[in-house]
Write an enzyme that holds these catalytic residues in place. Structure first.
Site, short mmCIF file in Angstrom:
data_model
loop_
_atom_site.label_atom_id
_atom_site.label_comp_id
_atom_site.label_asym_id
_atom_site.label_seq_id
_atom_site.Cartn_x
_atom_site.Cartn_y
_atom_site.Cartn_z
N SER A 1 46.58 72.39 1.19
CA SER A 1 47.81 71.97 0.51
C SER A 1 47.55 70.80 -0.44
O SER A 1 48.26 70.62 -1.42
CB SER A 1 48.86 71.51 1.52
OG SER A 1 49.06 72.47 2.50
N GLU B 1 49.76 79.67 -5.57
CA GLU B 1 49.15 78.75 -6.54
C GLU B 1 47.65 79.02 -6.55
O GLU B 1 47.00 78.98 -5.51
CB GLU B 1 49.41 77.29 -6.16
CG GLU B 1 50.78 76.79 -6.56
CD GLU B 1 50.98 75.32 -6.24
OE1 GLU B 1 51.71 74.65 -6.98
OE2 GLU B 1 50.44 74.83 -5.22
P1 NAI Z 1 47.45 75.68 11.96
O1 NAI Z 1 47.18 74.45 12.73
O2 NAI Z 1 48.64 76.50 12.29
O3 NAI Z 1 46.20 76.65 12.00
C1 NAI Z 1 44.88 76.22 11.80
C2 NAI Z 1 43.98 77.16 12.57
O4 NAI Z 1 42.64 76.89 12.22
C3 NAI Z 1 44.09 77.00 14.08
O5 NAI Z 1 44.42 78.24 14.66
C4 NAI Z 1 42.70 76.53 14.49
O6 NAI Z 1 42.29 77.04 15.75
C5 NAI Z 1 41.85 77.06 13.38
N1 NAI Z 1 40.61 76.32 13.20
C6 NAI Z 1 40.43 74.99 13.22
N2 NAI Z 1 39.13 74.71 12.98
C7 NAI Z 1 38.49 75.86 12.78
C8 NAI Z 1 37.15 76.23 12.48
N3 NAI Z 1 36.21 75.31 12.33
N4 NAI Z 1 36.87 77.54 12.34
C9 NAI Z 1 37.82 78.48 12.50
N5 NAI Z 1 39.08 78.19 12.78
C10 NAI Z 1 39.44 76.91 12.92
O7 NAI Z 1 47.49 75.22 10.43
P2 NAI Z 1 48.22 75.93 9.21
O8 NAI Z 1 49.59 75.42 9.11
O9 NAI Z 1 47.96 77.37 9.27
O10 NAI Z 1 47.43 75.28 7.98
C11 NAI Z 1 46.16 75.74 7.58
C12 NAI Z 1 45.89 75.26 6.18
O11 NAI Z 1 46.89 75.78 5.32
C13 NAI Z 1 45.93 73.76 6.01
O12 NAI Z 1 44.97 73.38 5.06
C14 NAI Z 1 47.34 73.50 5.47
O13 NAI Z 1 47.45 72.34 4.71
C15 NAI Z 1 47.52 74.72 4.62
N6 NAI Z 1 48.91 75.10 4.36
C16 NAI Z 1 49.85 75.03 5.35
C17 NAI Z 1 51.16 75.41 5.09
C18 NAI Z 1 52.19 75.37 6.16
O14 NAI Z 1 53.39 75.43 5.83
N7 NAI Z 1 51.82 75.34 7.42
C19 NAI Z 1 51.58 75.86 3.74
C20 NAI Z 1 50.49 75.98 2.80
C21 NAI Z 1 49.22 75.57 3.11
#
Ligand code: NAI
Ligand code: 3HC
Length: 699
Positions: A408, A441
């Site tokens: 993000s 984006e």
């Molecule tokens: P989340 O916390 O729901 O999911 C992250 C996942 O990554 C977890 O399931 C975790 O187990 C996994 N993970 C962590 N380290 C890892 C590794 N080394 N290898 C493989 N898997 C790993 O987070 P979310 O919300 O899905 O966010 C993910 C990315 O997307 C972030 O960069 C966030 O800023 C971005 N993002 C989030 C939005 C939102 O509304 N939640 C919107 C747009 C972008």
């Protein structure tokens, strides 16, 4: 070559339309059809077929002609000519018969279609109503309620649905022209007369007593603030209660009112801006693209799972990599649950859901990504972690695999520097829920190669997203602007307003949700953590987020914890105000020496919008966004900005840049220049007495 040709095939006259790309009804095309039907009245034909070449039947009026003086023959005139033909006219439909295109088909006496065709009235999405008889003819054929649903939603229906609704007479899976010709010959053989929809009378008694009042009440909840849907109901009401000619006259008046409205101008702007956004300046049309046959996703959390579904829905296999077996299982279970719910809602068949789900496989091993053509990283928002992941990907993936981050806020150039292939690295920022939200984006790093950009622009369309190019900066286009907007919401809160008042003002103005409800939905901890990670110079003043931070520290994380700016019923998610929040606001105001005073609605609205717009100007002057329309597309498709206001930059032009500038200068006087320095580009355009649209056209 003429865009309308005519051929007499024994006793059947075939009028063929060829006006690429979508056979839009330009004046030349209207004249061509009109002349052909008139000429055919006195030749040897016994029935006529209207059929189109290229990828679709007529996709509607030519939107580029809107807002200009009407040129004859007008569409209603052409439609009158066709309907008045003394020989049966048959429409042969393929692709999409939309708006004026479907109105042409409805003026024909019979309709056949390819099974793959779709028909509909998307006018409402342009702030318009079907203006060439659609509102009068569809209820006569399909019934009042079905007609209203179709026209107020703008959603097309399949040929099969259209047939069930009585709007199509015959469907074929085979050659359309030969089917239409056979059908026309049958009509001639049976001495069938022209069947005119206008002659059908709608049975008033078929409707419940307060049908239209009730329908309007229901509709106003779904289409808040919009003129066109209301007018569609009035037209259909006229179709029921008035003779055909009077109904048509009413439709024309209301169509013209919509056409002249700022709402329609805004929505037409969005229509073209959406299409323009997928073009990258300086990138030739012939830029080669890479094949994307398989995709890897790293991280199966909130975003990773939704992103995976997008590709599976488009038939592209996905390998989802997680860190532990438990996390992987959780991710796959959430995906399975999403598919189950879609099936339960009747939006997807069980078989399709099973097939799509089977395209997503899980792994814990990077080696399983070695053949992927594109890998999208969606792990926690932590730069070091992301760099580590990209380093690993660089080692295992094929040399030409595209590596993307869904970050993000993090710097794509820094992430790219963790690889030996920065030319193959970029940001692909999806929005939550990623399987639903249309915006994507596309973040171009310093070294991202042209063919990588061209490839993802095509990919975006294939997975049904609306791509917008952004340069690298904190928050890219959308979240960078949002920060300014949210800052003003927070300041209004502490200076004198309430969550309910702030949200209501924005919703009444047209936003899908108010800023504080959005915070509760997304989770207040997300912003909290992001703020904690900021460097000192990036941080807002302590005051700005004092309420939000206190709520998080109290364990109020938003909807997921049952409390944030509001209280939420855990069962129904119904929200209510919480006096405890008021106490927090007042205590924080006191702590920071702020004397709370009532803030009127106009100020609440203006402060948020002006902050949003001013940052938009900065983004343009820095070249982060390619054009004002791109920013508008980001806000309409990603942030619930009302399409009928055209997006923040179009809205700035609507207000007048001088007004915007003066407002910002006024706020600078009151609140200081840290938050309220007008963008240099805004200042320049005001001096030059130019609009943003003029600036964009000259750029
Ligand atoms: P989340 O916390 O729901 O999911 C992250 C996942 O990554 C977890 O399931 C975790 O187990 C996994 N993970 C962590 N380290 C890892 C590794 N080394 N290898 C493989 N898997 C790993 O987070 P979310 O919300 O899905 O966010 C993910 C990315 O997307 C972030 O960069 C966030 O800023 C971005 N993002 C989030 C939005 C939102 O509304 N939640 C919107 C747009 C972008
Ligand atoms: N008028 C003018 N140009 C149009 C157009 C229209 N009605 N519909 C599409 N175009 C243009 C697009 O701007 C685009 O141009 P570009 O290549 O220069 O960007 C080109 O045609 C191809 O369009 P798409 O990229 O959208 O092509 P797709 O194949 O993805 O989609 C479509 C085809 C489904 C027909 C889609 O273009 C569409 O939905 N068009 C709009 C249809 C519409 O709104 N019709 C109603 C018009 S209002 C009306 O008819 C009023 C009447 O009731 C009186």
């Amino acid at each position: 070559m003429s865009i309308v040709s005519y051929q007499l095939n024994k006793n059947i006259g075939v009028i063929r339309i060829d006006n690429p790309p979508v056979n839009a009804l330009s004046q030349t095309l209207r004249k061509g059809i009109n002349d052909a039907v008139i000429a055919a009245q006195s030749d040897a034909s016994e029935a006529l077929i209207i059929i189109c070449g290229g990828r679709t039947f007529i996709a509607g009026a030519d939107i580029k002609e809107f807002g200009q003086p009407a040129l004859t023959p007008t569409l209603p005139e052409v439609i009158q000519t066709i309907e008045g033909s003394n020989k049966p006219v048959l429409a042969a439909i393929h692709g999409t018969a939309l708006g004026g295109g479907f109105e042409i088909a409805l003026s024909c006496h019979y309709r056949c279609a390819l099974a793959s065709a779709r028909v509909g009235f998307p006018e409402v999405k342009l702030g318009l109503l079907p203006g060439a008889g659609g509102t009068q003819r569809v209820p006569r054929l399909a019934g009042v309620e079905a007609a209203l649903e179709m026209m107020t939603s703008g959603r097309p229906v399949t040929a099969k649905q259209a047939m069930d609704m009585g709007m199509i007479d015959r469907i074929t899976e085979h050659d359309l022209l030969s089917t239409a010709t056979d059908y026309a010959r049958e009509l001639v053989a049976s001495n069938a007369k022209p069947k005119r929809i206008r002659d059908i009378v709608i049975e008033q008694s078929s409707l419940a007593e307060n049908f239209f009042t009730d329908y309007r009440a229901k509709l106003s909840l779904r289409t808040r603030g919009q003129l066109a849907p209301r007018h569609i109901v009035s037209c259909v009401e006229a179709a029921v209660n008035q003779p055909f000619e009077e109904g048509i006259a009413k439709e024309r008046d209301l169509f013209m009112e919509c056409m002249d409205s700022p709402q329609s101008a805004a929505m037409r702007h969005i229509f073209f801006a959406e299409r323009e956004a997928s073009r990258i300046k300086g990138l030739s049309k012939d830029t080669p693209t890479r094949d994307l046959k398989s995709v890897g996703i790293i991280g199966g959390g909130t975003m990773g799972g939704g992103i995976a579904m997008n590709f599976a829905n488009a038939g592209i296999p996905v390998v989802l990599l997680e860190i532990t077996p438990e996390a992987l299982q959780r991710g796959l279970d959430i995906i399975a649950g999403n598919y189950r719910r879609t099936v339960a809602k009747g939006k997807l068949s069980e078989t399709d859901a099973t097939q799509r789900q089977a395209l997503i496989t899980g792994t814990l091993l990077y080696e399983d990504l070695s053949e992927a053509d594109l890998v999208i990283e969606a792990v926690f928002e932590n730069l070091d972690l992301k760099k580590e992941v990209f380093g690993k990907l660089d080692r295992v993936c094929k040399a030409n695999t595209i590596l993307a981050s869904n970050t993000s806020y993090q710097d794509i150039n820094t992430i790219a520097s963790a690889t030996n292939r920065p030319q193959n690295v970029l940001g692909l920022h999806f929005f939550s829920p990623a399987n639903v939200m249309k915006l994507l984006e596309v973040v171009r790093g310093e070294k991202t190669a042209d063919d990588v950009l061209a490839t993802v622009m095509v990919m975006a369309k294939n997975i049904n997203k609306v791509p917008v190019l952004s340069g690298v900066c904190y928050g890219f286009i959308g979240n960078r602007m949002l920060r300014e907007y949210w800052r003003e919401a927070q300041l209004c809160l502490i200076e004198g307003s309430t969550p309910g008042a702030i949200d209501q003002v924005m919703v009444d103005w047209g936003m899908a949700m108010g800023p504080l409800s959005v915070g509760d939905l997304a989770g207040l901890d997300i912003g909290y953590k992001a703020r904690q990670a900021l460097s000192l110079e990036q941080k807002e003043s302590m005051v700005t987020y004092c309420v939000a931070d206190t709520l998080v520290e109290m364990g109020r994380l938003g909807q997921k914890s049952g409390a944030g700016y509001y209280l939420y019923d855990q069962e129904t998610r119904a929200r209510s105000t919480d006096p405890q929040v008021q106490t927090v606001i007042e205590e924080q105001a006191q702590k920071h020496g702020i004397r709370r005073q009532p803030i009127n609605d106009e100020t609440i609205l203006n402060r948020q919008l002006m902050a949003l717009i001013n940052e938009g100007f900065k983004i343009l002057q820095e070249g982060i966004a390619q054009r004002p329309g791109d920013i508008d597309v980001v806000y309409v498709f990603g942030y619930g900005f009302p399409a009928y206001r055209g997006g923040p930059m179009f809205y700035a032009d609507t207000l007048g840049l001088k007004y915007v500038y003066e407002n910002i200068c006024q706020y600078r006087e009151v609140y200081g220049e840290k938050n309220w320095t007008p963008a240099a580009l805004l200042e320049q355009l005001v001096k030059e007495n130019k609009s943003l649209a003029q600036w964009a056209a000259e750029a």
